[in-house]
Design a protein around this motif. Sequence first.
Motif, PDB file in Angstrom:
ATOM      1  N   TRP A   1       0.827  -1.209   0.000  1.00 42.34           N
ATOM      2  CA  TRP A   1       0.000   0.000   0.000  1.00 42.34           C
ATOM      3  C   TRP A   1       0.859   1.255   0.000  1.00 42.34           C
ATOM      4  O   TRP A   1       0.550   2.227  -0.699  1.00 42.34           O
ATOM      5  CB  TRP A   1      -0.973  -0.009   1.174  1.00 42.34           C
ATOM      6  CG  TRP A   1      -2.123  -0.933   0.950  1.00 42.34           C
ATOM      7  CD1 TRP A   1      -2.387  -2.103   1.614  1.00 42.34           C
ATOM      8  CD2 TRP A   1      -3.163  -0.790  -0.025  1.00 42.34           C
ATOM      9  NE1 TRP A   1      -3.531  -2.678   1.118  1.00 42.34           N
ATOM     10  CE2 TRP A   1      -4.028  -1.894   0.113  1.00 42.34           C
ATOM     11  CE3 TRP A   1      -3.445   0.169  -0.997  1.00 42.34           C
ATOM     12  CZ2 TRP A   1      -5.159  -2.061  -0.684  1.00 42.34           C
ATOM     13  CZ3 TRP A   1      -4.576   0.002  -1.796  1.00 42.34           C
ATOM     14  CH2 TRP A   1      -5.414  -1.103  -1.631  1.00 42.34           C
TER      15      TRP A   1
ATOM     16  N   SER B   1      -4.925  -4.561  -8.296  1.00 41.88           N
ATOM     17  CA  SER B   1      -4.923  -5.467  -7.143  1.00 41.88           C
ATOM     18  C   SER B   1      -4.101  -6.709  -7.442  1.00 41.88           C
ATOM     19  O   SER B   1      -3.707  -6.960  -8.585  1.00 41.88           O
ATOM     20  CB  SER B   1      -6.361  -5.872  -6.791  1.00 41.88           C
ATOM     21  OG  SER B   1      -6.874  -6.749  -7.785  1.00 41.88           O
ATOM     22  N   SER B   2      -3.884  -7.511  -6.413  1.00 40.64           N
ATOM     23  CA  SER B   2      -3.140  -8.758  -6.599  1.00 40.64           C
ATOM     24  C   SER B   2      -3.899  -9.732  -7.506  1.00 40.64           C
ATOM     25  O   SER B   2      -3.298 -10.649  -8.061  1.00 40.64           O
ATOM     26  CB  SER B   2      -2.843  -9.413  -5.244  1.00 40.64           C
ATOM     27  OG  SER B   2      -4.041  -9.640  -4.527  1.00 40.64           O
TER      28      SER B   2
ATOM     29  N   TYR C   1      -8.310  -0.466  -9.655  1.00 42.74           N
ATOM     30  CA  TYR C   1      -9.095   0.284  -8.678  1.00 42.74           C
ATOM     31  C   TYR C   1      -8.478   1.658  -8.497  1.00 42.74           C
ATOM     32  O   TYR C   1      -7.355   1.918  -8.921  1.00 42.74           O
ATOM     33  CB  TYR C   1      -9.112  -0.430  -7.315  1.00 42.74           C
ATOM     34  CG  TYR C   1      -9.804  -1.760  -7.326  1.00 42.74           C
ATOM     35  CD1 TYR C   1     -11.189  -1.856  -7.237  1.00 42.74           C
ATOM     36  CD2 TYR C   1      -9.073  -2.941  -7.415  1.00 42.74           C
ATOM     37  CE1 TYR C   1     -11.828  -3.082  -7.237  1.00 42.74           C
ATOM     38  CE2 TYR C   1      -9.703  -4.180  -7.417  1.00 42.74           C
ATOM     39  CZ  TYR C   1     -11.086  -4.232  -7.321  1.00 42.74           C
ATOM     40  OH  TYR C   1     -11.715  -5.450  -7.322  1.00 42.74           O
TER      41      TYR C   1
END
Length: 147
Positions: A47, A98-99, A104
């Motif tokens: 993050w 995202s993983s 997003y």
Amino acid sequence: MENLFNPLFDYNYQANKTLITHALENSNYPAKCVEWLSHILNAHHIWNKRIVEEEASYTVWQLHKKTDWEDLHYENQRETFEILRNVDDFTKRVSYTSSEGKSYSNEVKDILFHIVNHSTHHRGQIATELRKNNIAPKELDYIYFKR
């Protein structure tokens, strides 16, 4: 916003540091707890890197040696406080993948809050797993930190 986030990240740092110390002191620390603690550190790192728009060095579920946790944790905290000092607009949107490969976008303030909340969630899972393995968990509630 720094007035909100600095104490939250101080708490997050102390709670994770307490867990790390506890794990290092217990040779029979459950494997699931090792996974979750590595995950907490990895997610915080990921993050941070998303906010500063840099490539992460770790994957979400990458396992680390317990002896490396303190350094990883310190670096996460250092980078977060650097972010807090340098962000001009906490409502700035950060776009990321995202993983799971989905795109997003979230505001910096929401990502920062998520880091603390995510860590707290997994610390609760660690406490439950420790109890299952007859190891007394440490008291890590925020209100205890603030006393």
